[in-house]
Design a protein around this motif. Structure first.
Motif, PDB file in Angstrom:
ATOM      1  N   UNK A 176       0.836  -1.208   0.000  1.00  0.00           N
ATOM      2  CA  UNK A 176       0.000   0.000   0.000  1.00  0.00           C
ATOM      3  C   UNK A 176       0.864   1.249   0.000  1.00  0.00           C
ATOM      4  N   UNK A 177       1.915   1.262   0.821  1.00  0.00           N
ATOM      5  CA  UNK A 177       2.813   2.418   0.901  1.00  0.00           C
ATOM      6  C   UNK A 177       3.649   2.550  -0.371  1.00  0.00           C
ATOM      7  N   UNK A 178       4.037   1.410  -0.954  1.00  0.00           N
ATOM      8  CA  UNK A 178       4.813   1.450  -2.189  1.00  0.00           C
ATOM      9  C   UNK A 178       3.973   2.020  -3.330  1.00  0.00           C
ATOM     10  N   UNK A 179       2.721   1.614  -3.407  1.00  0.00           N
ATOM     11  CA  UNK A 179       1.823   2.147  -4.435  1.00  0.00           C
ATOM     12  C   UNK A 179       1.580   3.638  -4.265  1.00  0.00           C
ATOM     13  N   UNK A 180       1.756   4.113  -3.021  1.00  0.00           N
ATOM     14  CA  UNK A 180       1.586   5.542  -2.743  1.00  0.00           C
ATOM     15  C   UNK A 180       2.905   6.302  -2.891  1.00  0.00           C
ATOM     16  N   UNK A 181       3.940   5.613  -3.406  1.00  0.00           N
ATOM     17  CA  UNK A 181       5.268   6.208  -3.592  1.00  0.00           C
ATOM     18  C   UNK A 181       5.906   6.654  -2.280  1.00  0.00           C
ATOM     19  N   UNK A 182       5.566   5.970  -1.206  1.00  0.00           N
ATOM     20  CA  UNK A 182       6.155   6.245   0.104  1.00  0.00           C
ATOM     21  C   UNK A 182       7.238   5.197   0.361  1.00  0.00           C
ATOM     22  N   UNK A 183       8.405   5.387  -0.266  1.00  0.00           N
ATOM     23  CA  UNK A 183       9.471   4.397  -0.185  1.00  0.00           C
ATOM     24  C   UNK A 183       9.891   4.111   1.250  1.00  0.00           C
ATOM     25  N   UNK A 184       9.985   5.164   2.071  1.00  0.00           N
ATOM     26  CA  UNK A 184      10.517   4.995   3.414  1.00  0.00           C
ATOM     27  C   UNK A 184       9.682   4.023   4.240  1.00  0.00           C
ATOM     28  N   UNK A 185       8.393   4.263   4.311  1.00  0.00           N
ATOM     29  CA  UNK A 185       7.543   3.397   5.128  1.00  0.00           C
ATOM     30  C   UNK A 185       7.372   2.015   4.483  1.00  0.00           C
ATOM     31  N   UNK A 186       7.300   1.992   3.156  1.00  0.00           N
ATOM     32  CA  UNK A 186       7.206   0.698   2.473  1.00  0.00           C
ATOM     33  C   UNK A 186       8.440  -0.147   2.770  1.00  0.00           C
ATOM     34  N   UNK A 187       9.622   0.473   2.682  1.00  0.00           N
ATOM     35  CA  UNK A 187      10.862  -0.251   2.968  1.00  0.00           C
ATOM     36  C   UNK A 187      10.859  -0.801   4.387  1.00  0.00           C
ATOM     37  N   UNK A 188      10.370  -0.004   5.322  1.00  0.00           N
ATOM     38  CA  UNK A 188      10.366  -0.452   6.711  1.00  0.00           C
ATOM     39  C   UNK A 188       9.424  -1.645   6.896  1.00  0.00           C
ATOM     40  N   UNK A 189       8.247  -1.590   6.288  1.00  0.00           N
ATOM     41  CA  UNK A 189       7.306  -2.715   6.412  1.00  0.00           C
ATOM     42  C   UNK A 189       7.883  -3.988   5.794  1.00  0.00           C
ATOM     43  N   UNK A 190       8.486  -3.866   4.602  1.00  0.00           N
ATOM     44  CA  UNK A 190       9.086  -5.042   3.968  1.00  0.00           C
ATOM     45  C   UNK A 190      10.258  -5.564   4.807  1.00  0.00           C
ATOM     46  N   UNK A 191      11.043  -4.632   5.360  1.00  0.00           N
ATOM     47  CA  UNK A 191      12.159  -5.032   6.218  1.00  0.00           C
ATOM     48  C   UNK A 191      11.693  -5.766   7.462  1.00  0.00           C
ATOM     49  N   UNK A 192      10.587  -5.292   8.057  1.00  0.00           N
ATOM     50  CA  UNK A 192      10.032  -5.957   9.232  1.00  0.00           C
ATOM     51  C   UNK A 192       9.569  -7.368   8.861  1.00  0.00           C
ATOM     52  N   UNK A 193       8.977  -7.502   7.680  1.00  0.00           N
ATOM     53  CA  UNK A 193       8.516  -8.824   7.241  1.00  0.00           C
ATOM     54  C   UNK A 193       9.701  -9.766   7.049  1.00  0.00           C
ATOM     55  N   UNK A 194      10.775  -9.264   6.457  1.00  0.00           N
ATOM     56  CA  UNK A 194      11.979 -10.079   6.282  1.00  0.00           C
ATOM     57  C   UNK A 194      12.523 -10.511   7.631  1.00  0.00           C
ATOM     58  N   UNK A 195      12.493  -9.598   8.589  1.00  0.00           N
ATOM     59  CA  UNK A 195      12.967  -9.912   9.948  1.00  0.00           C
ATOM     60  C   UNK A 195      12.157 -11.028  10.569  1.00  0.00           C
ATOM     61  N   UNK A 196      10.833 -10.952  10.452  1.00  0.00           N
ATOM     62  CA  UNK A 196       9.981 -11.977  11.044  1.00  0.00           C
ATOM     63  C   UNK A 196      10.195 -13.343  10.399  1.00  0.00           C
ATOM     64  N   UNK A 197      10.462 -13.328   9.110  1.00  0.00           N
ATOM     65  CA  UNK A 197      10.736 -14.591   8.416  1.00  0.00           C
ATOM     66  C   UNK A 197      12.062 -15.171   8.909  1.00  0.00           C
ATOM     67  N   UNK A 198      12.941 -14.289   9.358  1.00  0.00           N
ATOM     68  CA  UNK A 198      14.209 -14.750   9.902  1.00  0.00           C
ATOM     69  C   UNK A 198      15.269 -14.972   8.852  1.00  0.00           C
TER      70      UNK A 198
END
Length: 199
Positions: A176-198
């Motif tokens: 949703x944030x990426x589609x809104x061109x909000x790279x910063x928050x989109x990156x953080x959400x994707x990074x959090x997901x990567x973290x949870x996956x381990x």
């Protein structure tokens, strides 16, 4: 040397040494461009300890104290550096939601660790060491972070249901944030997901 002069010399010699004893404590406080966030760090660390001890009511109460304290200084911190404030704010959103979940233990420890990392070093990487900025500190294009997430997403199949749901939620928020061109928050959400996956 007169006695009064001798007493004065002793005082001038002793006082700096006594005062220096307080310096290490001051140097131990991490101060970022946003200022001293050690009080916020303490609240989050306390929350993490409460979750670990299975005091979920206490953890929820303590994270609410963080939320209140964070909201009270939001305008001042955003004015100092909006990008770094936003990095902490995004991590705090994830942590608040995780701790307040019906069964927070599954995901809240990772979310709180990520928030602590952002308080220590706003905007650099998430707690898993996932780089979300380029060498100049500019957020990576969210499409690049999405590609990193997609590369490790298959590993999510081995996670428990609660963590899978959290990963899916973070993916949705990132898209949703990426589609809104909000790279910063989109990156953080994707990074959090990567973290949870381990990964």
């Amino acid at each position: 040397m007169r006695l009064s002069h001798l007493a004065l010399a002793v005082c001038l010699f002793v006082l700096p040494i006594a005062g220096a004893a307080t310096f290490p404590a001051l140097a131990a406080v991490k101060v970022s461009e946003l200022g001293d966030l050690s009080a916020m760090h303490t609240i989050v660390a306390d929350t993490q300890a409460l979750v670990a001890s299975n005091d979920l009511a206490g953890a929820k109460a303590r994270i609410t104290e963080f939320e209140t304290a964070w909201d009270n200084v939001a305008n001042d911190l955003r004015a100092k550096n909006a990008q770094k404030w936003d990095a902490i704010d995004a991590a705090s959103d994830v942590a608040l939601e995780a701790v307040r979940a019906d069964s927070p233990a599954a995901t809240s420890d990772a979310a709180l660790t990520a928030l602590l990392a952002q308080l220590d070093n706003p905007g650099a990487t998430n707690a898993a060491g996932v780089v979300t900025t380029d060498t100049s500190g500019k957020p990576l294009p969210c499409e690049d972070m999405l590609a990193q997430y997609r590369a490790v997403q298959p590993k999510a199949a081995s996670l428990d249901d609660a963590t899978k749901a959290k990963v899916a939620d973070l993916e949705a928020k990132g898209l949703e944030r990426c589609n809104a061109d909000d790279d910063k928050r989109a990156d953080d959400f994707f990074g959090q997901a990567i973290q949870l996956i381990g990964a």
